[in-house]
Design a protein around this motif. Structure first.
Motif, PDB file in Angstrom:
ATOM      1  N   GLN A 188      20.609  42.826  -3.025  1.00  0.00           N
ATOM      2  CA  GLN A 188      19.725  43.840  -2.433  1.00  0.00           C
ATOM      3  C   GLN A 188      20.134  45.310  -2.499  1.00  0.00           C
ATOM      4  O   GLN A 188      19.661  46.026  -3.340  1.00  0.00           O
ATOM      5  CB  GLN A 188      19.348  43.445  -1.005  1.00  0.00           C
ATOM      6  N   VAL A 189      20.956  45.770  -1.556  1.00  0.00           N
ATOM      7  CA  VAL A 189      21.140  47.234  -1.464  1.00  0.00           C
ATOM      8  C   VAL A 189      22.603  47.665  -1.406  1.00  0.00           C
ATOM      9  O   VAL A 189      23.422  46.994  -0.785  1.00  0.00           O
ATOM     10  CB  VAL A 189      20.428  47.801  -0.201  1.00  0.00           C
ATOM     11  N   PRO A 190      22.906  48.839  -2.004  1.00  0.00           N
ATOM     12  CA  PRO A 190      24.268  49.383  -1.858  1.00  0.00           C
ATOM     13  C   PRO A 190      24.543  49.632  -0.376  1.00  0.00           C
ATOM     14  O   PRO A 190      23.645  50.035   0.369  1.00  0.00           O
ATOM     15  CB  PRO A 190      24.225  50.707  -2.622  1.00  0.00           C
ATOM     16  N   LEU A 191      25.766  49.381   0.047  1.00  0.00           N
ATOM     17  CA  LEU A 191      26.116  49.636   1.442  1.00  0.00           C
ATOM     18  C   LEU A 191      26.058  51.132   1.727  1.00  0.00           C
ATOM     19  O   LEU A 191      26.206  51.945   0.812  1.00  0.00           O
ATOM     20  CB  LEU A 191      27.538  49.119   1.711  1.00  0.00           C
ATOM     21  N   PRO A 192      25.861  51.504   2.979  1.00  0.00           N
ATOM     22  CA  PRO A 192      25.930  52.925   3.335  1.00  0.00           C
ATOM     23  C   PRO A 192      27.257  53.514   2.841  1.00  0.00           C
ATOM     24  O   PRO A 192      28.314  52.918   3.056  1.00  0.00           O
ATOM     25  CB  PRO A 192      25.883  52.896   4.871  1.00  0.00           C
ATOM     26  N   GLY A 193      27.196  54.649   2.155  1.00  0.00           N
ATOM     27  CA  GLY A 193      28.406  55.271   1.615  1.00  0.00           C
ATOM     28  C   GLY A 193      28.660  54.931   0.161  1.00  0.00           C
ATOM     29  O   GLY A 193      29.527  55.521  -0.484  1.00  0.00           O
ATOM     30  N   ILE A 194      27.911  53.948  -0.368  1.00  0.00           N
ATOM     31  CA  ILE A 194      28.103  53.499  -1.752  1.00  0.00           C
ATOM     32  C   ILE A 194      26.887  53.904  -2.583  1.00  0.00           C
ATOM     33  O   ILE A 194      25.743  53.786  -2.126  1.00  0.00           O
ATOM     34  CB  ILE A 194      28.249  51.958  -1.804  1.00  0.00           C
ATOM     35  N   VAL A 195      27.155  54.359  -3.798  1.00  0.00           N
ATOM     36  CA  VAL A 195      26.062  54.681  -4.707  1.00  0.00           C
ATOM     37  C   VAL A 195      26.119  53.718  -5.891  1.00  0.00           C
ATOM     38  O   VAL A 195      27.155  53.593  -6.553  1.00  0.00           O
ATOM     39  CB  VAL A 195      26.153  56.138  -5.209  1.00  0.00           C
TER      40      VAL A 195
END
Ligand code: 7RM
Length: 664
Positions: free
Chosen positions: A445-452
């Motif tokens: 799904q999604v990159p963690l907060p802080g990760i691009v």
């Protein structure tokens, strides 16, 4: 590229409409709340600085967050100092939590130990003192070759306590593999055991160390030997020392050595596209920050009440980040289990969940698929109601396995966090947050907060929603690798050259129409067997090192249980062809070659099948066309053969293969 992304199940994946939002109760009390995404994207570096300050204790606070001026080598929190073991152990004792259990150990034979943080502090201190007595100091390398017993964690922490860099070598690897890793890292000490328990019996480990150290000149001065099984061991006087004796002679206090944030914490070898494994280097401050942050938020850890269990072996990166560092930094109570899931019976894991009241379980899709095969009446016999979060790692999890995991193990109630990351990324990068994300079966799904993270096409352009291509990580992250041990050029070439200056993960991926990421597997010559990374080249090299083999080509064929399986095609040397009257799949030659690979690399690298062929499909420039061999290995009609130097070769190979049964 298009070819490798041509995954037949892709269409099904992308029409996935099932979504499982967290329960209101879980959402309300979760460590990570929806605002965290905004906070991180508004001021990414400020966000990471906040994590580093709140999750770790620094002996010298940092003022600088990220310095990427020497890219691709990053410096995170570069002017700060800290000690990993102080953070993982001592500070919990100082905070009054010394009586909290850090490790609940269950041996395969059923022996148990419970180790509190205070006891862990004493054991690790003794071990650190013992290493000091052997002359190991800050900056030295120590090889650790142990089964899944508490001493594996204690040994890692003892190294980190004195600033020595550990290099854990998976206990399933061969003497040859151990030798090459000892040589590459110039290890001073090896920590091993007499053996461990595996599938109901004692299996020896120390002989492999003896064999490794006899292969040539090394920098090893001592071998510390943990007594686990009581097996007879050969002894080299002056070099070998019993762990118990060494520790008993030392005081149980030791002052942790503060190191720079960028001090090397560990080297971990992983397979690449060439034969030689890469020593992935991780440093201290950034790595620990991201381990702690991800462990706390992805698993929603509540250290006072949760019982956490990660089934990974300490020999893999998951064991480093989510058995040793993440959980202990966060003050968790965790289960450590030595054995296999089916010893003495197929319900052993679920029996352990029930016995210890495990609340968070982190495992690999291959294990889930194996349990599916054994049938749901096995887990159904146990009370699994303590479970509240389930995690997956190591390879893409197919939606069927995901649904089974949620329904049968998670009682249709627990969120599943499908976590994408790599040895190189050090910690989780892409994953749902259990109290925030409505999870989708099969997608990380999604990159963690802080990760691009992003997906780019061949030309390096973002593909956008609905598009497929290469997974890239366009911005540095705290736990990123800092290099390949002793090979700066290979570090640059492997990760930063495909798209200049941008980290390329080696994975293909696709966005669905919601913008969720689906991982599609490797796009290079790296195979993923039961979540373990294996290099085709490395296995080919092992095969051709056998006197009977003239040439070899290895492919990863899809496998219902292990994700991929190793299938090898070999051309025998003249004499060997003569020697074997029959060269089919159960023949002596084939059995010998499979064992040879196990001996060279380790049993996990053993090909599922080896096909003896007269020719290999090659292009006019002599490149082996593995794509065609994969077609054969996966029982598909062979694809486009027009670039073959000799296009009758494939008919020859296919006709030989049809009769071949799969080996164990
Ligand atoms: C943690 C670990 C890394 C490779 C990676 C991928 C694959 C790992 C997932 C996954 C799809 C996942 N480190 N991989 N996790 N693929 N979904 N959740 O496994 O260095 O040993 O392997 O594993 O191909 O590049 S690793």
């Amino acid at each position: 590229m298009t070819e490798q992304l041509g995954n037949p199940t892709l269409e099904n994946l992308l029409t996935e409409t099932r979504a499982f939002p967290p329960s209101p109760e879980l959402a309300a009390q979760a460590n990570a709340q929806p605002e965290i995404y905004d906070r991180a994207s508004t001021d990414r570096l400020g966000f990471w600085a906040e994590q580093a300050r709140s999750l770790l204790t620094w002996s010298t606070p940092f003022t600088e967050v990220l310095d990427f001026s020497d890219a691709p080598r990053a410096r995170w929190f570069g002017d700060g100092q800290l000690n990993a073991t102080y953070n993982a152990v001592d500070r919990h004792v100082e905070a009054g939590n010394g009586d909290r259990v850090a490790i609940l150990f269950e041996g395969e034979p059923g022996d148990t130990r419970s180790i509190t943080y205070a006891e862990l502090q004493r054991e690790v201190s003794r071990a650190a003192n013992a290493l000091g007595t052997l002359g190991v100091t800050t900056g030295d390398r120590v090889a650790i070759y142990l089964p899944m017993i508490p001493e594996a964690v204690i040994a890692m922490l003892a190294c980190a306590r004195i600033g020595a860099t550990h290099s854990v070598v998976f206990g399933g690897f061969s003497a040859e593999a151990l030798f090459s890793r000892i040589i590459d890292a110039d290890a001073k000490v090896v920590i091993t055991s007499d053996g461990g328990y595996r599938r109901g019996r004692a299996s020896a480990l120390k002989p492999a160390v003896d064999e490794a150290l006899a292969k040539g000149e090394t920098t090893v001065t001592n071998v510390l030997v943990v007594r686990r099984t009581g097996q007879e061991v050969d002894w080299t006087a002056g070099r070998d020392i019993w762990w118990d004796d060494a520790l008993a002679a030392e005081p149980d206090t030791h002052l942790p050595v503060p190191v720079d944030a960028e001090h090397p914490l560990f080297i971990l070898y992983t397979s690449g596209t060439t034969g030689k494994p890469k020593g992935i280097l991780h440093t201290t401050g950034g790595y620990l920050t991201q381990c702690a942050y991800t462990h706390l938020n992805v698993f929603d850890l509540k250290p006072e009440t949760d019982v956490y269990w990660c089934t990974a072996d300490i020999g893999w990166v998951t064991g480093h980040s989510y058995v040793t560092y993440g959980p202990l930094i966060n003050g968790a109570t965790q289960l450590l289990y030595e054995g296999t899931p089916d010893t003495p019976h197929k319900g052993r894991w679920w029996e352990l969940v029930q016995k210890y009241g495990v609340t968070i379980l982190y495992t690999a899709p291959t294990a889930i698929r194996t349990c599916m095969k054994w049938g749901e009446d096995v887990p159904d016999q146990f009370d699994l109601s303590s479970l509240r979060i389930l995690g997956s790692v190591g390879e893409p999890i197919n939606p069927e396995a995901w649904m089974w995991y949620r329904r049968v193990i998670g009682a249709d109630r627990t969120p599943i966090v499908d976590t994408w990351w790599q040895t190189e990324t050090g910690a989780i990068m892409i994953s749902p947050l259990p109290g925030v994300t409505a999870t989708k079966p099969g997608s990380a799904q999604v990159p963690l907060p802080g990760i691009v993270a992003d997906i780019w096409n061949d030309a390096g352009e973002p593909v956008g929603k609905g598009g497929g291509g290469y997974l890239v990580l366009p911005e540095p992250w705290p736990a990123m690798l800092r290099g390949i041990w002793g090979d700066e050029q290979r570090f640059k070439d492997t990760y930063w050259a495909r798209f200049p200056g941008i980290y390329f993960a080696g994975d293909g991926a696709k966005y669905d129409d919601d913008g969720d990421i689906w991982l599609l597997g490797r796009v290079d010559d790296v195979m993923n067997v039961s979540g373990h990374r294996l290099s085709t080249t490395e296995i080919e090299s092992a095969l051709v090192s056998h006197p009977s083999v003239a040439e070899a080509a290895v492919v990863g064929a899809s496998d219902d249980t292990t994700g991929q399986a190793v299938v090898a095609f070999v051309i025998l040397r003249g004499e060997a062809v003569g020697r074997a009257d029959e060269v089919g799949e159960g023949s002596d030659v084939v059995a010998e070659l499979r064992n040879h690979v196990a001996k060279q690399i380790g049993p996990i690298a053993k090909p599922r099948s080896i096909l003896v062929v007269a020719e290999l499909p090659k292009t006019r420039s002599g490149k082996i066309m593995r794509r065609l061999l994969r077609d054969v290995a996966e029982h598909r009609p062979v694809g486009d053969v027009t670039t073959l130097a000799d296009n009758s070769v494939m008919d020859l190979i296919s006709s030989g293969l049809n009769a071949a049964p799969a080996a164990d």
